[in-house]
Every structure is written in structure tokens, then in C-alpha cells.
Scaffold this motif. Sequence first.
Motif, PDB file in Angstrom:
ATOM      1  N   UNK A 184      78.779  16.684 -30.851  1.00  0.00           N
ATOM      2  CA  UNK A 184      79.968  16.641 -30.012  1.00  0.00           C
ATOM      3  C   UNK A 184      79.661  17.207 -28.622  1.00  0.00           C
ATOM      4  N   UNK A 185      80.264  16.593 -27.611  1.00  0.00           N
ATOM      5  CA  UNK A 185      80.175  17.107 -26.254  1.00  0.00           C
ATOM      6  C   UNK A 185      81.592  17.384 -25.762  1.00  0.00           C
ATOM      7  N   UNK A 186      81.745  18.473 -25.028  1.00  0.00           N
ATOM      8  CA  UNK A 186      83.050  18.880 -24.525  1.00  0.00           C
ATOM      9  C   UNK A 186      83.046  18.901 -23.003  1.00  0.00           C
ATOM     10  N   UNK A 187      84.230  18.739 -22.442  1.00  0.00           N
ATOM     11  CA  UNK A 187      84.414  18.912 -21.007  1.00  0.00           C
ATOM     12  C   UNK A 187      85.632  19.806 -20.813  1.00  0.00           C
ATOM     13  N   UNK A 188      85.376  21.052 -20.447  1.00  0.00           N
ATOM     14  CA  UNK A 188      86.450  21.984 -20.156  1.00  0.00           C
ATOM     15  C   UNK A 188      86.841  21.823 -18.698  1.00  0.00           C
ATOM     16  N   UNK A 189      88.097  21.503 -18.467  1.00  0.00           N
ATOM     17  CA  UNK A 189      88.579  21.237 -17.112  1.00  0.00           C
ATOM     18  C   UNK A 189      89.626  22.274 -16.737  1.00  0.00           C
ATOM     19  N   UNK A 190      89.313  23.089 -15.763  1.00  0.00           N
ATOM     20  CA  UNK A 190      90.218  24.127 -15.275  1.00  0.00           C
ATOM     21  C   UNK A 190      90.655  23.832 -13.847  1.00  0.00           C
ATOM     22  N   UNK A 191      91.700  24.498 -13.425  1.00  0.00           N
ATOM     23  CA  UNK A 191      92.204  24.345 -12.050  1.00  0.00           C
ATOM     24  C   UNK A 191      92.353  22.873 -11.685  1.00  0.00           C
ATOM     25  N   UNK A 192      92.981  22.135 -12.560  1.00  0.00           N
ATOM     26  CA  UNK A 192      93.102  20.688 -12.366  1.00  0.00           C
ATOM     27  C   UNK A 192      93.955  20.358 -11.148  1.00  0.00           C
ATOM     28  N   UNK A 193      93.591  19.265 -10.496  1.00  0.00           N
ATOM     29  CA  UNK A 193      94.271  18.792  -9.303  1.00  0.00           C
ATOM     30  C   UNK A 193      94.797  17.382  -9.550  1.00  0.00           C
ATOM     31  N   UNK A 194      95.823  16.964  -8.825  1.00  0.00           N
ATOM     32  CA  UNK A 194      96.320  15.588  -8.992  1.00  0.00           C
ATOM     33  C   UNK A 194      95.226  14.536  -8.803  1.00  0.00           C
ATOM     34  N   UNK A 195      94.270  14.805  -7.951  1.00  0.00           N
ATOM     35  CA  UNK A 195      93.192  13.838  -7.729  1.00  0.00           C
ATOM     36  C   UNK A 195      92.220  13.748  -8.900  1.00  0.00           C
ATOM     37  N   UNK A 196      92.374  14.605  -9.889  1.00  0.00           N
ATOM     38  CA  UNK A 196      91.570  14.492 -11.115  1.00  0.00           C
ATOM     39  C   UNK A 196      92.164  13.472 -12.084  1.00  0.00           C
ATOM     40  N   UNK A 197      93.335  12.946 -11.767  1.00  0.00           N
ATOM     41  CA  UNK A 197      93.974  11.964 -12.626  1.00  0.00           C
ATOM     42  C   UNK A 197      93.122  10.712 -12.750  1.00  0.00           C
ATOM     43  N   UNK A 198      92.818  10.333 -13.978  1.00  0.00           N
ATOM     44  CA  UNK A 198      91.948   9.176 -14.230  1.00  0.00           C
ATOM     45  C   UNK A 198      91.815   8.989 -15.736  1.00  0.00           C
ATOM     46  N   UNK A 199      91.210   7.881 -16.111  1.00  0.00           N
ATOM     47  CA  UNK A 199      90.735   7.714 -17.479  1.00  0.00           C
ATOM     48  C   UNK A 199      89.328   8.294 -17.533  1.00  0.00           C
ATOM     49  N   UNK A 200      89.111   9.188 -18.486  1.00  0.00           N
ATOM     50  CA  UNK A 200      87.817   9.855 -18.624  1.00  0.00           C
ATOM     51  C   UNK A 200      87.042   9.228 -19.773  1.00  0.00           C
ATOM     52  N   UNK A 201      85.779   8.903 -19.492  1.00  0.00           N
ATOM     53  CA  UNK A 201      84.923   8.240 -20.460  1.00  0.00           C
ATOM     54  C   UNK A 201      83.727   9.128 -20.797  1.00  0.00           C
TER      55      UNK A 201
END
Length: 124
Positions: free
Chosen positions: A78-95
Motif C-alpha cells: 500500500x502507498x499513502x498520500x497524506x495531504x495537509x494544509x489543502x488549498x482549493x487549487x488541490x481539487x482534482x481527481x487523484x490517481x
Amino acid sequence: QVQLVESGGGLVQAGGSLRLSCAASGRTFSILTMGWFRQAPGEEREFVAEISWIGGSTYYADSVKGRFTISTDNAKNTVHLQMNSLKPEDTAVYYCAASANVDVYRLPSAFGSWGQGTQVTVSS
């Protein structure tokens, strides 16, 4: 063939956090690099982060450096992506993506296996 299944997307307010996970199955012994990419509507797919499956070396896009952290749980494939301090420009489909190569140079074309994607929406 490697199969990838992402989870953990959702809706979050700006400044919030989300943790994406990607479970790999199939010929996982062939994986040398795992990566996360994202694609916003009308935009090209862009690199977010990558990690060496064996050595754990990581690389990040400048836009997420210091906010996102990629990690692996090799025992669970398994691989993880911890995303903090999110911004509106981070909005997307993540693959999530897997490559049998070490030198992927952050290129989508270097990754042979892809997940179905998970939506991340950051509201302002």
C-alpha cells in the motif's frame, strides 16, 4: 499486471487534511516506483509525488512540497498520500500509479499501471 485501488478522497475545507491510500495487487514484485498524479477538469494530468518502492526515496511537485507526504507500507503493498494544509487549487481527481522502472522522471508515460482515481474537492 498490477491492479491499483485508491481510497480516501472526499470533500474538505481549505486548510484541512485528507489521507489517500492505494492498495496494489497482482504482480507487485515488479513494482519499483509508486506515484500519485492528479487531474483537474480541463487540465492535463500532473505529477504530485513519487516514492521508490525499495529505498523509499521521495520526490514532490513544488506545488505540494511541505504539505503532502508520500509513504509506503510494503508489507501491505500500500502507498499513502497524506495531504495537509489543502488549498482549493488541490481539487482534482487523484490517481495512483505503479512503474517497473526506477528512472521515471515524474512522467505519466513511465507508469504502466493506474488506479481508477479518487475525487478530492477542497472548498474555500
